[in-house]
Design a protein around this motif. Structure first.
Motif, PDB file in Angstrom:
ATOM      1  N   ASP A  30     -51.949  -9.549 -15.690  1.00  0.00           N
ATOM      2  CA  ASP A  30     -50.751  -9.632 -14.847  1.00  0.00           C
ATOM      3  C   ASP A  30     -51.097  -8.919 -13.533  1.00  0.00           C
ATOM      4  O   ASP A  30     -51.016  -7.703 -13.443  1.00  0.00           O
ATOM      5  CB  ASP A  30     -49.606  -8.942 -15.600  1.00  0.00           C
ATOM      6  N   THR A  31     -51.506  -9.691 -12.510  1.00  0.00           N
ATOM      7  CA  THR A  31     -51.971  -9.033 -11.286  1.00  0.00           C
ATOM      8  C   THR A  31     -50.812  -8.447 -10.482  1.00  0.00           C
ATOM      9  O   THR A  31     -51.011  -7.528  -9.695  1.00  0.00           O
ATOM     10  CB  THR A  31     -52.804  -9.985 -10.396  1.00  0.00           C
ATOM     11  N   GLY A  32     -49.577  -8.971 -10.701  1.00  0.00           N
ATOM     12  CA  GLY A  32     -48.414  -8.376 -10.047  1.00  0.00           C
ATOM     13  C   GLY A  32     -48.268  -6.915 -10.451  1.00  0.00           C
ATOM     14  O   GLY A  32     -47.881  -6.061  -9.642  1.00  0.00           O
ATOM     15  N   ILE A  86     -42.361   0.352 -12.950  1.00  0.00           N
ATOM     16  CA  ILE A  86     -42.933  -0.554 -11.932  1.00  0.00           C
ATOM     17  C   ILE A  86     -42.098  -1.829 -11.778  1.00  0.00           C
ATOM     18  O   ILE A  86     -42.337  -2.618 -10.868  1.00  0.00           O
ATOM     19  CB  ILE A  86     -44.409  -0.938 -12.220  1.00  0.00           C
ATOM     20  N   ARG A  87     -41.120  -2.067 -12.677  1.00  0.00           N
ATOM     21  CA  ARG A  87     -40.272  -3.270 -12.563  1.00  0.00           C
ATOM     22  C   ARG A  87     -38.910  -2.939 -11.952  1.00  0.00           C
ATOM     23  O   ARG A  87     -38.018  -3.785 -11.932  1.00  0.00           O
ATOM     24  CB  ARG A  87     -40.059  -3.927 -13.934  1.00  0.00           C
ATOM     25  N   SER A  88     -38.721  -1.724 -11.486  1.00  0.00           N
ATOM     26  CA  SER A  88     -37.426  -1.315 -10.931  1.00  0.00           C
ATOM     27  C   SER A  88     -37.199  -1.963  -9.564  1.00  0.00           C
ATOM     28  O   SER A  88     -38.145  -2.422  -8.908  1.00  0.00           O
ATOM     29  CB  SER A  88     -37.406   0.203 -10.767  1.00  0.00           C
ATOM     30  N   ILE A  98     -47.407  -3.436   0.266  1.00  0.00           N
ATOM     31  CA  ILE A  98     -48.690  -3.320  -0.445  1.00  0.00           C
ATOM     32  C   ILE A  98     -49.374  -4.688  -0.485  1.00  0.00           C
ATOM     33  O   ILE A  98     -50.582  -4.803  -0.273  1.00  0.00           O
ATOM     34  CB  ILE A  98     -48.441  -2.797  -1.892  1.00  0.00           C
ATOM     35  N   ALA A  99     -48.566  -5.740  -0.743  1.00  0.00           N
ATOM     36  CA  ALA A  99     -49.122  -7.094  -0.842  1.00  0.00           C
ATOM     37  C   ALA A  99     -49.652  -7.579   0.507  1.00  0.00           C
ATOM     38  O   ALA A  99     -50.526  -8.443   0.559  1.00  0.00           O
ATOM     39  CB  ALA A  99     -48.061  -8.054  -1.364  1.00  0.00           C
ATOM     40  N   ALA A 100     -49.134  -7.026   1.599  1.00  0.00           N
ATOM     41  CA  ALA A 100     -49.572  -7.465   2.931  1.00  0.00           C
ATOM     42  C   ALA A 100     -50.807  -6.718   3.408  1.00  0.00           C
ATOM     43  O   ALA A 100     -51.361  -7.043   4.458  1.00  0.00           O
ATOM     44  CB  ALA A 100     -48.434  -7.264   3.940  1.00  0.00           C
ATOM     45  N   VAL A 104     -55.905  -3.393   0.430  1.00  0.00           N
ATOM     46  CA  VAL A 104     -55.459  -3.378  -0.973  1.00  0.00           C
ATOM     47  C   VAL A 104     -55.867  -4.688  -1.643  1.00  0.00           C
ATOM     48  O   VAL A 104     -56.418  -4.697  -2.750  1.00  0.00           O
ATOM     49  CB  VAL A 104     -53.928  -3.183  -1.077  1.00  0.00           C
ATOM     50  N   ARG A 105     -55.639  -5.805  -0.968  1.00  0.00           N
ATOM     51  CA  ARG A 105     -55.952  -7.109  -1.575  1.00  0.00           C
ATOM     52  C   ARG A 105     -57.444  -7.229  -1.872  1.00  0.00           C
ATOM     53  O   ARG A 105     -57.843  -7.728  -2.908  1.00  0.00           O
ATOM     54  CB  ARG A 105     -55.505  -8.268  -0.667  1.00  0.00           C
ATOM     55  N   ARG A 106     -58.259  -6.736  -0.939  1.00  0.00           N
ATOM     56  CA  ARG A 106     -59.714  -6.798  -1.145  1.00  0.00           C
ATOM     57  C   ARG A 106     -60.096  -6.011  -2.397  1.00  0.00           C
ATOM     58  O   ARG A 106     -60.840  -6.482  -3.255  1.00  0.00           O
ATOM     59  CB  ARG A 106     -60.404  -6.215   0.097  1.00  0.00           C
ATOM     60  N   GLY A 126     -50.530 -14.564 -10.834  1.00  0.00           N
ATOM     61  CA  GLY A 126     -50.166 -13.827  -9.625  1.00  0.00           C
ATOM     62  C   GLY A 126     -49.750 -14.761  -8.520  1.00  0.00           C
ATOM     63  O   GLY A 126     -49.055 -15.755  -8.751  1.00  0.00           O
ATOM     64  N   ARG A 127     -50.173 -14.427  -7.286  1.00  0.00           N
ATOM     65  CA  ARG A 127     -49.829 -15.255  -6.131  1.00  0.00           C
ATOM     66  C   ARG A 127     -51.069 -15.912  -5.518  1.00  0.00           C
ATOM     67  O   ARG A 127     -50.958 -16.848  -4.754  1.00  0.00           O
ATOM     68  CB  ARG A 127     -49.169 -14.398  -5.032  1.00  0.00           C
ATOM     69  N   ASP A 128     -52.236 -15.363  -5.833  1.00  0.00           N
ATOM     70  CA  ASP A 128     -53.458 -15.774  -5.138  1.00  0.00           C
ATOM     71  C   ASP A 128     -54.618 -15.959  -6.100  1.00  0.00           C
ATOM     72  O   ASP A 128     -55.773 -15.917  -5.705  1.00  0.00           O
ATOM     73  CB  ASP A 128     -53.852 -14.680  -4.133  1.00  0.00           C
ATOM     74  N   GLU A 176     -36.583 -12.417   0.192  1.00  0.00           N
ATOM     75  CA  GLU A 176     -37.428 -11.591   1.055  1.00  0.00           C
ATOM     76  C   GLU A 176     -38.889 -11.635   0.584  1.00  0.00           C
ATOM     77  O   GLU A 176     -39.812 -11.777   1.380  1.00  0.00           O
ATOM     78  CB  GLU A 176     -36.891 -10.141   1.043  1.00  0.00           C
ATOM     79  N   ARG A 177     -39.082 -11.547  -0.734  1.00  0.00           N
ATOM     80  CA  ARG A 177     -40.460 -11.590  -1.246  1.00  0.00           C
ATOM     81  C   ARG A 177     -41.067 -12.979  -1.050  1.00  0.00           C
ATOM     82  O   ARG A 177     -42.243 -13.102  -0.724  1.00  0.00           O
ATOM     83  CB  ARG A 177     -40.496 -11.157  -2.712  1.00  0.00           C
ATOM     84  N   ASP A 178     -40.272 -14.042  -1.211  1.00  0.00           N
ATOM     85  CA  ASP A 178     -40.770 -15.409  -0.951  1.00  0.00           C
ATOM     86  C   ASP A 178     -41.248 -15.516   0.491  1.00  0.00           C
ATOM     87  O   ASP A 178     -42.317 -16.047   0.772  1.00  0.00           O
ATOM     88  CB  ASP A 178     -39.646 -16.444  -1.117  1.00  0.00           C
ATOM     89  N   THR A 180     -42.085 -13.121   2.674  1.00  0.00           N
ATOM     90  CA  THR A 180     -43.257 -12.316   3.031  1.00  0.00           C
ATOM     91  C   THR A 180     -44.503 -12.791   2.282  1.00  0.00           C
ATOM     92  O   THR A 180     -45.597 -12.762   2.826  1.00  0.00           O
ATOM     93  CB  THR A 180     -43.009 -10.809   2.788  1.00  0.00           C
ATOM     94  N   ASP A 181     -44.354 -13.282   1.042  1.00  0.00           N
ATOM     95  CA  ASP A 181     -45.519 -13.805   0.303  1.00  0.00           C
ATOM     96  C   ASP A 181     -46.079 -15.041   1.012  1.00  0.00           C
ATOM     97  O   ASP A 181     -47.288 -15.235   1.071  1.00  0.00           O
ATOM     98  CB  ASP A 181     -45.130 -14.212  -1.126  1.00  0.00           C
ATOM     99  N   ALA A 182     -45.162 -15.893   1.534  1.00  0.00           N
ATOM    100  CA  ALA A 182     -45.606 -17.148   2.156  1.00  0.00           C
ATOM    101  C   ALA A 182     -46.161 -16.930   3.552  1.00  0.00           C
ATOM    102  O   ALA A 182     -47.033 -17.664   4.008  1.00  0.00           O
ATOM    103  CB  ALA A 182     -44.450 -18.138   2.206  1.00  0.00           C
TER     104      ALA A 182
HETATM  105  O1  C5P Z   1     -45.407 -11.162 -10.011  1.00  0.00           O
HETATM  106  P1  C5P Z   1     -44.663  -9.903  -9.595  1.00  0.00           P
HETATM  107  O2  C5P Z   1     -43.248 -10.163  -9.152  1.00  0.00           O
HETATM  108  O3  C5P Z   1     -44.733  -8.830 -10.619  1.00  0.00           O
HETATM  109  O4  C5P Z   1     -45.468  -9.359  -8.321  1.00  0.00           O
HETATM  110  C1  C5P Z   1     -45.033  -8.254  -7.586  1.00  0.00           C
HETATM  111  C2  C5P Z   1     -45.378  -8.421  -6.109  1.00  0.00           C
HETATM  112  O5  C5P Z   1     -46.791  -8.295  -5.933  1.00  0.00           O
HETATM  113  C3  C5P Z   1     -45.002  -9.778  -5.526  1.00  0.00           C
HETATM  114  O6  C5P Z   1     -43.773  -9.729  -4.843  1.00  0.00           O
HETATM  115  C4  C5P Z   1     -46.124 -10.123  -4.576  1.00  0.00           C
HETATM  116  O7  C5P Z   1     -45.764  -9.795  -3.249  1.00  0.00           O
HETATM  117  C5  C5P Z   1     -47.277  -9.245  -4.991  1.00  0.00           C
HETATM  118  N1  C5P Z   1     -48.397  -9.956  -5.577  1.00  0.00           N
HETATM  119  C6  C5P Z   1     -49.376 -10.461  -4.754  1.00  0.00           C
HETATM  120  N2  C5P Z   1     -50.483 -11.075  -5.270  1.00  0.00           N
HETATM  121  C7  C5P Z   1     -50.633 -11.208  -6.608  1.00  0.00           C
HETATM  122  C8  C5P Z   1     -49.634 -10.720  -7.478  1.00  0.00           C
HETATM  123  C9  C5P Z   1     -48.519 -10.111  -6.930  1.00  0.00           C
HETATM  124  O8  C5P Z   1     -49.241 -10.351  -3.523  1.00  0.00           O
HETATM  125  N3  C5P Z   1     -51.744 -11.787  -7.088  1.00  0.00           N
END
Ligand code: C5P
Length: 223
Positions: A30-32, A86-88, A98-100, A104-106, A126-128, A176-178, A180-182
């Motif tokens: 679970d990379t999230g 961590i789910r709060s 952190i995701a941006a 951290v991503r590297r 995850g997302r990526d 908001e997360r959609d 910023t993720d996109a």
């Molecule tokens: O999947 P989950 O909601 O637990 O992920 C938490 C946050 O971590 C997401 O909102 C996303 O921004 C980020 N994430 C990411 N890349 C991943 C997994 C999660 O940027 N591979």
């Protein structure tokens, strides 16, 4: 065998990935949870969430661990169980910083590849995962669902964890997360090349699982 499952919050990817891994008898990542535990560490240490070097250093540390648990992955930070923390909503509201972070991503992608190398086979979500982390994965899936349905699922999980939160608040956080993720410049959420897309709005987890296993069978990856 590496199987990736990507998708936005509430698309059903975590439960699906966990159950798929159990069915195939291989580990699940679970990379999230990795982005979440680094977020919590940053909040606890009072790190400036725009301080690239400090955030990458936090991700690099080996003071957090992910272990398989009965339902969620069990996460510890400096020896403390933070699986629920961590789910709060507090963590939800800050993961986007952190995701941006390119640093951290590297670091996290490197750690994800090391885990895959060590374990051999993996269902990773995850997302990526199908785009940046494992572009050569054996099979890639992208799950999505209508935003109201995704917010409802997240609300259900948060209420079950004892959070006091409304559907409006969860919808705002999911939007908001959609967004910023996109839109982030590094590894934005995108459908990976060759991924199988599944709309889970009207599907049960079991139905999604059956579709995935059917694809894996057709691809000759499972019998
Ligand atoms: O999947 P989950 O909601 O637990 O992920 C938490 C946050 O971590 C997401 O909102 C996303 O921004 C980020 N994430 C990411 N890349 C991943 C997994 C999660 O940027 N591979």
């Amino acid at each position: 065998m590496i199987i990736t499952i990507d998708g936005p919050a509430g698309s059903g990817k975590s439960t699906t990935a966990r159950k798929l891994a159990a069915r195939l008898g291989i580990p699940y990542l679970d990379t999230g949870a990795m982005y979440r535990v680094v977020t919590l560490a940053a909040l606890e240490d009072g790190v400036d969430l725009r301080d690239e070097a400090a955030l990458a250093a936090l991700a690099e540390r080996d003071d957090y661990q992910l272990d398989p648990g009965p339902t969620h992955i069990r996460v510890t930070l400096r020896g403390r169980d933070v699986t629920e923390e961590i789910r709060s909503m507090r963590v939800n509201d800050h993961t986007r910083y952190i995701a941006a972070s390119p640093g951290v991503r590297r670091v996290l992608i490197r750690k994800q590849r090391e885990i895959a190398q060590r374990l051999g086979s993996l269902v990773t979500e995850g997302r990526d995962q199908g785009t940046a982390a494992f572009p050569d994965a054996d099979a890639k899936f992208f799950l999505d669902a209508a935003r109201e349905k995704r917010a409802e699922r997240r609300l259900h999980d948060l209420l079950a964890d004892g959070e006091e939160v409304t559907l409006e608040q969860v919808l705002a956080n999911v939007d908001e997360r959609d967004r910023t993720d996109a839109q982030r410049p590094v590894a934005p959420l995108a459908v990976p090349a060759n991924a199988v897309r599944i709309d889970t709005t009207a599907l049960s987890i079991q139905a999604v699982l059956d579709l995935i296993v059917e694809h894996l069978r057709k691809a000759g990856l499972v019998t």
